[in-house]
Structure formats: C-alpha cells, structure tokens
Design a protein around this motif. Structure first.
Motif, PDB file in Angstrom:
ATOM      1  N   VAL A  35       0.839  -1.196   0.000  1.00 32.34           N
ATOM      2  CA  VAL A  35       0.000   0.000   0.000  1.00 32.34           C
ATOM      3  C   VAL A  35       0.875   1.248   0.000  1.00 32.34           C
ATOM      4  N   GLU A  36       1.972   1.207   0.729  1.00 29.16           N
ATOM      5  CA  GLU A  36       2.891   2.347   0.773  1.00 29.16           C
ATOM      6  C   GLU A  36       3.474   2.631  -0.603  1.00 29.16           C
ATOM      7  N   ASP A  37       3.778   1.577  -1.363  1.00 32.82           N
ATOM      8  CA  ASP A  37       4.285   1.755  -2.731  1.00 32.82           C
ATOM      9  C   ASP A  37       3.246   2.463  -3.599  1.00 32.82           C
ATOM     10  N   VAL A  38       1.993   2.071  -3.440  1.00 28.37           N
ATOM     11  CA  VAL A  38       0.911   2.679  -4.225  1.00 28.37           C
ATOM     12  C   VAL A  38       0.762   4.153  -3.857  1.00 28.37           C
ATOM     13  N   ILE A  39       0.806   4.447  -2.574  1.00 24.12           N
ATOM     14  CA  ILE A  39       0.691   5.841  -2.128  1.00 24.12           C
ATOM     15  C   ILE A  39       1.817   6.686  -2.713  1.00 24.12           C
ATOM     16  N   ASP A  40       3.043   6.169  -2.663  1.00 21.26           N
ATOM     17  CA  ASP A  40       4.190   6.895  -3.228  1.00 21.26           C
ATOM     18  C   ASP A  40       4.002   7.137  -4.724  1.00 21.26           C
ATOM     19  N   LYS A  41       3.488   6.114  -5.433  1.00 19.80           N
ATOM     20  CA  LYS A  41       3.307   6.243  -6.881  1.00 19.80           C
ATOM     21  C   LYS A  41       2.229   7.284  -7.200  1.00 19.80           C
ATOM     22  N   LEU A  42       1.130   7.249  -6.476  1.00 20.86           N
ATOM     23  CA  LEU A  42       0.053   8.208  -6.732  1.00 20.86           C
ATOM     24  C   LEU A  42       0.497   9.638  -6.416  1.00 20.86           C
ATOM     25  N   ASN A  43       1.233   9.811  -5.340  1.00 20.20           N
ATOM     26  CA  ASN A  43       1.748  11.148  -5.007  1.00 20.20           C
ATOM     27  C   ASN A  43       2.717  11.648  -6.067  1.00 20.20           C
ATOM     28  N   GLN A  44       3.551  10.731  -6.541  1.00 17.77           N
ATOM     29  CA  GLN A  44       4.500  11.106  -7.599  1.00 17.77           C
ATOM     30  C   GLN A  44       3.764  11.493  -8.876  1.00 17.77           C
ATOM     31  N   ASP A  45       2.712  10.751  -9.203  1.00 15.47           N
ATOM     32  CA  ASP A  45       1.925  11.069 -10.391  1.00 15.47           C
ATOM     33  C   ASP A  45       1.307  12.461 -10.292  1.00 15.47           C
ATOM     34  N   ARG A  46       0.818  12.790  -9.112  1.00 16.99           N
ATOM     35  CA  ARG A  46       0.225  14.115  -8.948  1.00 16.99           C
ATOM     36  C   ARG A  46       1.290  15.216  -9.089  1.00 16.99           C
ATOM     37  N   GLN A  47       2.469  14.964  -8.580  1.00 12.14           N
ATOM     38  CA  GLN A  47       3.564  15.931  -8.731  1.00 12.14           C
ATOM     39  C   GLN A  47       3.943  16.114 -10.201  1.00 12.14           C
ATOM     40  N   ASN A  48       3.747  15.056 -10.965  1.00 13.15           N
ATOM     41  CA  ASN A  48       4.046  15.110 -12.408  1.00 13.15           C
ATOM     42  C   ASN A  48       2.838  15.564 -13.228  1.00 13.15           C
ATOM     43  N   LYS A  49       1.843  16.142 -12.551  1.00  7.64           N
ATOM     44  CA  LYS A  49       0.661  16.720 -13.197  1.00  7.64           C
ATOM     45  C   LYS A  49      -0.287  15.687 -13.795  1.00  7.64           C
ATOM     46  N   LYS A  50      -0.175  14.435 -13.360  1.00  8.53           N
ATOM     47  CA  LYS A  50      -1.132  13.430 -13.816  1.00  8.53           C
ATOM     48  C   LYS A  50      -2.373  13.532 -12.944  1.00  8.53           C
ATOM     49  N   THR A  51      -3.522  13.741 -13.546  1.00 13.90           N
ATOM     50  CA  THR A  51      -4.726  14.061 -12.775  1.00 13.90           C
ATOM     51  C   THR A  51      -5.626  12.865 -12.484  1.00 13.90           C
ATOM     52  N   SER A  52      -5.415  11.735 -13.138  1.00 16.14           N
ATOM     53  CA  SER A  52      -6.243  10.554 -12.872  1.00 16.14           C
ATOM     54  C   SER A  52      -5.358   9.315 -12.927  1.00 16.14           C
ATOM     55  N   SER A  53      -5.813   8.269 -12.241  1.00 15.04           N
ATOM     56  CA  SER A  53      -5.002   7.045 -12.183  1.00 15.04           C
ATOM     57  C   SER A  53      -5.889   5.806 -12.102  1.00 15.04           C
ATOM     58  N   ILE A  54      -5.356   4.725 -12.613  1.00 15.25           N
ATOM     59  CA  ILE A  54      -5.996   3.413 -12.511  1.00 15.25           C
ATOM     60  C   ILE A  54      -5.038   2.479 -11.775  1.00 15.25           C
ATOM     61  N   VAL A  55      -5.541   1.817 -10.734  1.00 16.36           N
ATOM     62  CA  VAL A  55      -4.776   0.793 -10.021  1.00 16.36           C
ATOM     63  C   VAL A  55      -5.535  -0.525 -10.150  1.00 16.36           C
ATOM     64  N   VAL A  56      -4.916  -1.514 -10.782  1.00 21.81           N
ATOM     65  CA  VAL A  56      -5.544  -2.821 -10.955  1.00 21.81           C
ATOM     66  C   VAL A  56      -5.107  -3.723  -9.804  1.00 21.81           C
ATOM     67  N   VAL A  57      -6.077  -4.341  -9.149  1.00 22.32           N
ATOM     68  CA  VAL A  57      -5.804  -5.180  -7.987  1.00 22.32           C
ATOM     69  C   VAL A  57      -6.305  -6.601  -8.250  1.00 22.32           C
ATOM     70  N   ALA A  58      -5.418  -7.575  -8.132  1.00 27.60           N
ATOM     71  CA  ALA A  58      -5.839  -8.974  -8.241  1.00 27.60           C
ATOM     72  C   ALA A  58      -6.460  -9.414  -6.918  1.00 27.60           C
TER      73      ALA A  58
END
Length: 323
Positions: free
Chosen positions: A199-222
């Motif tokens: 979960v921490e990895d996902v949080i870091d990735k989403l925060n990084q995406d927002r810093q890079n101006k990415k406004t939406s995200s998809i996370v696929v979970v098995a």
C-alpha cells in the motif's frame, strides 16, 4: 476404448462449450460413442448421463457458460459419493473421461482415477490461467478482454473527474488477469499476489503522479493478494493521502461470462481434440495443454500441485510503462 464421457465442473469459463463441441465431434469422428454428464461430479453421482451426437453441440461454439452445466460437489469428496459415480459410469459402459475445469476439477479427477483406474484427460477450463502444463487456459483470454473493456470505460470516467480508481479483477491466487489488464489498460499501478507491491508503494506512486501533473489514475488489484481487497487497499490509501477522489470497482463475475474470443475458441477446440486423442492413445490421468503452441500432456498431480509463476517479463514491462 469405445465409450467416453465429457463433463464440466467448477467455475464456468468462456470456451467450455467450444471444448465440449470439439470433444463430441472428435470422438464421433474416431468412431466412439460419447456421453455428456450434467452438473459435473454431482450429475455423475445422480446418474445425469446422456448420449450425445453431432447435432447436440450445434451452435454452441460462440456461446459462454456450459451447456452441460456446472456444480461443486461435496458428496464427491466422500468415498460413498465416488462409489455412486463409478457405478453410474459402469452402467453406461463408459471407459474414459474428459474433465473440463480447473484445480478443483482435476483434484477430484486425480482421486477418482487413483481409486477406480478410469482413464481421465483434463482440459484446463478456468479464467485464472493458474494451471501448470499449459501457457494459457480456456477462458483466460476472454476474461482479460472483458475486464479490459470495462477498464477502458472506467478510464473515461476517471479522466473526466480527476479520480483514482481501484479496480479488482479475478484470478483466484494468480495475477495473470491483473497484469495483462494493467498493461493493456495503461494502469498506473498493479497489485498481484506474486509481487511485493505494498500500500505504501501505491501511495508513493500516486503522489509522484500528482507531482508530475497526472490528474487521474488506474490501479488494478488482483483478488486474494496479501494487501487485501481493492476496497481495503483504497480505504488505507484514502486515510494516508489528501485531495484524492478515490473510487472502487470490483468487476466480479462479469469476467466469467460472454462469448469466447477467437483465441479461446481455437484453444478449446484444439484441447478437446487432444483430450480424445489422448484417451484413444492410452493417456491416463493427464491434462492436455499447449506449451509454445504445441500440444502437451501433463500428469494431473503435477498440473495441480506445481505453481505456475507469473511471467516476469510482464512484471518488468508493467513497471517500465507505468512511469
């Protein structure tokens, strides 16, 4: 061998009907009598066994589900249940079985063979793609495409509202559906049982995406990952982030339905023929599969006990493309 029977068991998978059709028409082509067993092992115990002909499998190659129905049988787990099943097969003179299903189906078939010695050839029919001895299982390709179509639609909504969507896909304990959907759907992150994404990895990735101006995200979970369900993961992420509009979609059993893709129809047809040829040629207690596009036979014990590792090239590709 003059008489064989075919049945489907466990969870349904797109392409099962194409496999049934192939088994029936291949058997008839080889001069065999072929019987259908309704409702899997439960039907075998109840004696729901009937003779099939070429017409009985007309117009089914394009349909999802299974015309032979399916069920999970608690009674077959008992010696008394298996004895009833054996007696019913003997009554019809059935000398070999084609079992279409997954892990549970083959576990039952292996026990049945060891107890009574009736030759069994399995066809891997499961969307999970988790059986050792075949690169692909019947229904997997269709399930991926069904899930991917839904993810594409959710992507539109995510982009329109600047949202993060956690999308849960099936797979039992395998991440094959999730990893292929992540690649095909351009997901920003994927969580599968075979990797250590937290979960921490996902949080870091989403925060990084927002810093890079990415406004939406998809996370696929098995499903069945050690980090929890998509809903549980989303709740944890929500509690540790700010200003993220987070939604959850569980695609569920929609992935098991619908008409099979051309790939699944062809694979199912090839494996149905291979199963009948295997019985005629003396194969016993094996699964017919395709490895490197070539038909192979794998002992049922091995097919259900040996783990099928996730393709690490796909994992690496997902990591590269999600940057």
């Amino acid at each position: 061998m003059k008489k064989i029977a075919v049945f489907t068991s466990g969870g349904d998978a797109p392409g099962m009907n194409a496999c049934i059709r192939s088994v029936v028409r291949s058997a008839l082509h080889m001069g065999l009598d072929v019987y259908g067993i309704k409702y899997g092992y439960d039907g075998m115990i109840r004696g729901e066994i009937f003779k099939m002909d070429s017409f009985s499998v007309s117009m089914i190659v394009q349909t999802g589900g299974t015309i032979l129905k399916s069920a999970r049988s608690e009674e077959f787990r008992t010696k008394q249940g298996r004895q009833k099943a054996f007696e019913n097969l003997q009554e019809h003179g059935i000398e070999g079985l084609v079992a279409i299903g997954g892990d549970g189906t083959f576990t039952g078939a292996n026990i049945f063979y060891e107890q009574y010695g009736i030759p069994v050839v399995g066809c891997p029919g499961t969307i999970d793609n988790d059986l050792y001895g075949s690169d692909y299982t019947i229904g997997f390709d269709t399930a991926v495409n069904t899930a991917l179509s839904a993810i594409d639609k959710i992507r539109d909504t995510a982009a329109s509202h600047d949202r993060v969507f956690f999308i849960e896909v099936m797979g039992r304990h395998s991440g094959y559906i999730a990893i292929q959907c992540a690649i095909g759907g351009g997901a920003e992150e994927v969580m599968v049982p075979e990797t250590s994404t937290t979960v921490e990895d996902v949080i870091d990735k989403l925060n990084q995406d927002r810093q890079n101006k990415k406004t939406s995200s998809i996370v696929v979970v098995a499903e069945n990952g050690d980090q929890g369900s998509a809903q549980e993961i989303a709740d944890k992420v929500k509690s540790h982030t700010k200003n993220l509009d987070i939604k959850v979609t569980n695609l569920g059993h929609i992935q098991r339905g619908g008409g099979p893709t051309a790939f699944d129809r062809t694979l199912a047809s090839r494996l149905g023929l291979a199963a009948v040829e295997g019985l005629v040629n003396g194969e016993k207690n094996v699964m017919a599969g395709a490895i490197d596009n070539k038909i192979t036979y794998t002992n049922l014990k091995l097919a259900i006990s040996k783990s099928k590792p996730l393709n690490q090239e796909l994992v690496r590709l997902t990591d590269i493309l999600s940057k």
